[in-house]
Design a protein around this motif. Sequence first.
Motif, PDB file in Angstrom:
ATOM      1  N   GLY A 250       8.593 -16.501   1.161  1.00  0.00           N
ATOM      2  CA  GLY A 250       7.503 -16.517   2.130  1.00  0.00           C
ATOM      3  C   GLY A 250       6.558 -15.350   2.019  1.00  0.00           C
ATOM      4  O   GLY A 250       5.607 -15.248   2.798  1.00  0.00           O
ATOM      5  N   GLY A 251       6.813 -14.432   1.072  1.00  0.00           N
ATOM      6  CA  GLY A 251       5.929 -13.297   0.866  1.00  0.00           C
ATOM      7  C   GLY A 251       6.180 -12.132   1.791  1.00  0.00           C
ATOM      8  O   GLY A 251       5.399 -11.176   1.809  1.00  0.00           O
TER       9      GLY A 251
ATOM     10  N   THR B 146       2.042  -5.364  -5.417  1.00  0.00           N
ATOM     11  CA  THR B 146       3.258  -4.566  -5.534  1.00  0.00           C
ATOM     12  C   THR B 146       3.273  -3.485  -4.463  1.00  0.00           C
ATOM     13  O   THR B 146       2.331  -2.689  -4.367  1.00  0.00           O
ATOM     14  CB  THR B 146       3.355  -3.899  -6.919  1.00  0.00           C
ATOM     15  N   THR B 147       4.312  -3.479  -3.646  1.00  0.00           N
ATOM     16  CA  THR B 147       4.529  -2.416  -2.665  1.00  0.00           C
ATOM     17  C   THR B 147       5.490  -1.399  -3.262  1.00  0.00           C
ATOM     18  O   THR B 147       6.597  -1.751  -3.674  1.00  0.00           O
ATOM     19  CB  THR B 147       5.104  -2.981  -1.359  1.00  0.00           C
ATOM     20  N   GLU B 148       5.069  -0.148  -3.311  1.00  0.00           N
ATOM     21  CA  GLU B 148       5.876   0.909  -3.908  1.00  0.00           C
ATOM     22  C   GLU B 148       6.517   1.747  -2.816  1.00  0.00           C
ATOM     23  O   GLU B 148       5.868   2.113  -1.840  1.00  0.00           O
ATOM     24  CB  GLU B 148       5.001   1.791  -4.800  1.00  0.00           C
TER      25      GLU B 148
ATOM     26  N   SER C 215      27.005  12.593   1.251  1.00  0.00           N
ATOM     27  CA  SER C 215      26.294  12.149   0.056  1.00  0.00           C
ATOM     28  C   SER C 215      24.801  12.370   0.260  1.00  0.00           C
ATOM     29  O   SER C 215      24.284  12.199   1.377  1.00  0.00           O
ATOM     30  CB  SER C 215      26.534  10.656  -0.218  1.00  0.00           C
ATOM     31  N   THR C 216      24.117  12.728  -0.804  1.00  0.00           N
ATOM     32  CA  THR C 216      22.659  12.736  -0.801  1.00  0.00           C
ATOM     33  C   THR C 216      22.188  11.627  -1.735  1.00  0.00           C
ATOM     34  O   THR C 216      22.876  11.287  -2.705  1.00  0.00           O
ATOM     35  CB  THR C 216      22.096  14.081  -1.269  1.00  0.00           C
ATOM     36  N   TYR C 217      21.025  11.077  -1.452  1.00  0.00           N
ATOM     37  CA  TYR C 217      20.546   9.976  -2.288  1.00  0.00           C
ATOM     38  C   TYR C 217      19.029   9.999  -2.366  1.00  0.00           C
ATOM     39  O   TYR C 217      18.329  10.602  -1.536  1.00  0.00           O
ATOM     40  CB  TYR C 217      21.029   8.625  -1.756  1.00  0.00           C
ATOM     41  N   ALA C 218      18.513   9.336  -3.389  1.00  0.00           N
ATOM     42  CA  ALA C 218      17.078   9.151  -3.561  1.00  0.00           C
ATOM     43  C   ALA C 218      16.864   7.855  -4.323  1.00  0.00           C
ATOM     44  O   ALA C 218      17.702   7.457  -5.137  1.00  0.00           O
ATOM     45  CB  ALA C 218      16.450  10.326  -4.308  1.00  0.00           C
ATOM     46  N   ASN C 219      15.753   7.181  -4.063  1.00  0.00           N
ATOM     47  CA  ASN C 219      15.447   5.964  -4.808  1.00  0.00           C
ATOM     48  C   ASN C 219      13.955   5.733  -4.897  1.00  0.00           C
ATOM     49  O   ASN C 219      13.180   6.221  -4.064  1.00  0.00           O
ATOM     50  CB  ASN C 219      16.159   4.736  -4.203  1.00  0.00           C
ATOM     51  N   TYR C 220      13.583   5.008  -5.928  1.00  0.00           N
ATOM     52  CA  TYR C 220      12.247   4.424  -6.057  1.00  0.00           C
ATOM     53  C   TYR C 220      12.452   2.939  -6.295  1.00  0.00           C
ATOM     54  O   TYR C 220      13.234   2.531  -7.162  1.00  0.00           O
ATOM     55  CB  TYR C 220      11.466   5.021  -7.228  1.00  0.00           C
ATOM     56  N   ILE C 221      11.759   2.108  -5.511  1.00  0.00           N
ATOM     57  CA  ILE C 221      11.947   0.669  -5.607  1.00  0.00           C
ATOM     58  C   ILE C 221      10.654  -0.011  -5.161  1.00  0.00           C
ATOM     59  O   ILE C 221       9.845   0.595  -4.434  1.00  0.00           O
ATOM     60  CB  ILE C 221      13.156   0.210  -4.756  1.00  0.00           C
ATOM     61  N   GLU C 222      10.447  -1.240  -5.587  1.00  0.00           N
ATOM     62  CA  GLU C 222       9.203  -1.945  -5.302  1.00  0.00           C
ATOM     63  C   GLU C 222       9.457  -3.287  -4.623  1.00  0.00           C
ATOM     64  O   GLU C 222      10.546  -3.863  -4.738  1.00  0.00           O
ATOM     65  CB  GLU C 222       8.420  -2.188  -6.598  1.00  0.00           C
ATOM     66  N   GLY C 223       8.436  -3.743  -3.914  1.00  0.00           N
ATOM     67  CA  GLY C 223       8.415  -5.091  -3.361  1.00  0.00           C
ATOM     68  C   GLY C 223       7.290  -5.880  -4.002  1.00  0.00           C
ATOM     69  O   GLY C 223       6.284  -5.304  -4.440  1.00  0.00           O
ATOM     70  N   LEU C 224       7.434  -7.191  -4.053  1.00  0.00           N
ATOM     71  CA  LEU C 224       6.447  -8.034  -4.725  1.00  0.00           C
ATOM     72  C   LEU C 224       6.134  -9.252  -3.868  1.00  0.00           C
ATOM     73  O   LEU C 224       7.039  -9.862  -3.287  1.00  0.00           O
ATOM     74  CB  LEU C 224       6.977  -8.487  -6.090  1.00  0.00           C
ATOM     75  N   GLN C 225       4.850  -9.611  -3.806  1.00  0.00           N
ATOM     76  CA  GLN C 225       4.435 -10.801  -3.096  1.00  0.00           C
ATOM     77  C   GLN C 225       3.208 -11.388  -3.787  1.00  0.00           C
ATOM     78  O   GLN C 225       2.496 -10.695  -4.538  1.00  0.00           O
ATOM     79  CB  GLN C 225       4.088 -10.491  -1.641  1.00  0.00           C
TER      80      GLN C 225
ATOM     81  N   THR D  77       9.325  -5.478 -11.654  1.00  0.00           N
ATOM     82  CA  THR D  77       9.545  -4.473 -10.610  1.00  0.00           C
ATOM     83  C   THR D  77      10.768  -3.637 -10.976  1.00  0.00           C
ATOM     84  O   THR D  77      11.891  -4.141 -10.974  1.00  0.00           O
ATOM     85  CB  THR D  77       9.750  -5.134  -9.238  1.00  0.00           C
ATOM     86  N   PRO D  78      10.565  -2.349 -11.290  1.00  0.00           N
ATOM     87  CA  PRO D  78      11.681  -1.480 -11.660  1.00  0.00           C
ATOM     88  C   PRO D  78      12.278  -0.772 -10.443  1.00  0.00           C
ATOM     89  O   PRO D  78      11.723  -0.798  -9.341  1.00  0.00           O
ATOM     90  CB  PRO D  78      11.014  -0.465 -12.593  1.00  0.00           C
TER      91      PRO D  78
END
Length: 723
Positions: free
Chosen positions: A173-174, A536-538, A501-511, A487-488
């Motif tokens: 549905g986007g 692309t949503t970063e 724990s510590t964490y970090a991420n880079y991720i994308e959304g697509l519509q 999308t990486p």
Amino acid sequence: MAQNAPLRYSPLAVFLVSLAPCLTQAQSEQDAPTTFSAQTLEVQSSADASAEGLTPAFAGGQVAEGGRVGLLGKQDKMETPYNFTNYTELLIEDQQAASVGDVLRNDPAVRVARGYGNFQQVYLVRGLPVFSDDMTYNGLYGMLPRQYLASEFIQRVQVFRGANTFLKGAAPGGSGLGGAVNVVPKRAPNHPLTQVTTGVQSGGQGYAAADVARRSEDGRYGLRVNAARRDGDTAVDGESRELSMSHIGLDYRGENLRLSADLGYQDHLMDASQPNITIAEGVAIPDAPDASESVAQPWTYSESEDVFGTVRGEYDFSEAVTGWLAFGMRQGEEQASFANPTVNSPNGDYTAYRFDNTREDTVTTSEIGARGSFDTGSVRHEVTVSGSAYKLESDNAYAGTFGGISGNIYNPTNEARPAYTYTGGNLDNPGLTEKTRLSSLAVADQVSLLEDRLKITLGARHQRIETESYDYSNGDRTANYDESDITPSIGLVYQLTTSFSTYANYIEGLQQGDTAPATANSQPVSNAGETLEPFTTEQSEVGFKFEQGDLGGSASFYYSRKPSAEVDSDNVFRISDYQRNRGVELNAYGKATRHLSVLGGVSFLDADVNGDEAIGSPDTQANFNLKYDVPALPDLALDSRLIYTSSQYADSANEQKVPSWTRLDIGARYLVPMGDDRLLTLRARIESVAGHDYWASAGGYPGEGYLTVGAPRTAKLSATVDF
């Protein structure tokens, strides 16, 4: 009241029904371990056919220690670089939650809104919508009823916070750019279960449900059957609702093979329900009307009927390699008549028009994948390859009027239903108007170093989006879209200690990209009808998680950038700006003391569009749940939930400000042993204790700022007997 249209059951539904007798050997009278070869294995119910089974509940029982993270499979919350929460069946039962939306009211990063012009539940996660038909069911898109899902289907509800196309694929549905919602269906536990519940709530609505589960004597086969019925008036005068549901959940656990299957049915009818209310441009936001009285016309309604089923299998080719395959199908039918008001003056005067629609959907979806682990020196790799496919064919028709209805939201009156003045297609026999096909291939490598203290997730998904639109009247194709993108994602999590724990991420959304309009500002658009390449949503996020003893929590900071398009000064439709969301989230869960459980947190959001706040994006949301097990009465538990939402805007120019609101809910649970292994559980709850009238949400569909009225004070009572 609307009449049900005949429902055409899918071939998959027939297959699952025929499969049920083969698996109803589950007649266990005891909770016995399963013996495979020389090994002893405790059976754990597994809706997704995974070897790990259902992740354990954390202290307090309200959330789980981990859950499914898309193509990565089951993950412990402390060992993944992503941010999610899994709400448990115990929480659902104790709060007498009736729907997914009721469960998500516990999450400080989520607010429940409505679809555009309808009663579809929409979940605003980090200020961006997740449509209810973009939820996943055991990881599969499109399986659940589009507008509303009863809680009796659910064992767990997972909220994933953040963009997620790499992990789950693009939502059909986007939506889903700020988060995702996954539903885990019920499975047979290790012990026999026979449970009957009856209840009533304000307005006189009655409730009855049955939940029965058995496992075979060797524990390999499991069967769980649920059925429920809700019927009657609600706490809103003039409004009534009916819901019927049933569900069969099957599972098999062998030494190397695990199977799982579901068959579900739901029929949901809403009569004269409180409608969405739009405030006309230039009119200040008026006070909310009386929440206990429906503004709706008595002839308005919405009914949806769905049957859906899934099958899933997982096989261990070796100790290091596991493959899986899943398939699902849904057939749904909807029919509705709306008359949603547009308020034109501060005193509450409105105009409305009649709009009727019918819709019939056929959805098929599938997933295939394999996961293997190996070492390169001291580095551990877990590589996953997964492919997915989704197909929707939707038949639609509509009819309505231009105006013809008027009234006042503070003094509702009944108007005669006006005759149609325009139509699109045949309401009794809607034609094909939409086709959607999604396909994707994803690869991931989870790398473990430093004795598993450092884990790095690397991966990407190639996503293809194909859509076709057809004319309502003659069936001619009016638009065609076929685009793809990659999308990486990269994520890191480092365990400072066993508790932090510590964490970090880079991720994308697509519509899918937006389509250029024919005109703008009374001028023709030079690329009218062109649909832009996928948006692309970063997103980037950093944070930490902790679980110290019986108490857990997290803190995170995120930044996301979502494209938006408009017609520029050259009359060309193109990406012109971005919605930039910056946020901080603090969450806590578990047991603060031996008798006191906590759940909740606070979310701070800055959603900026060209210097203005985005529609429906409060800058502060807070949820605080406390559950107290009374020491002097060990069978009594008391709970309270405080929900706060700051002010927000209903228009892009930030001239219509919706006031903040606070709501308090309280509840109690009392256990009564009845002998002969029978237990009576009494539950009582009052929601919106103060009974204030307020606007609960603004928007829910991009670019629209319609309002929804908060629920009135509602009392609920139920009694559950375990035999």
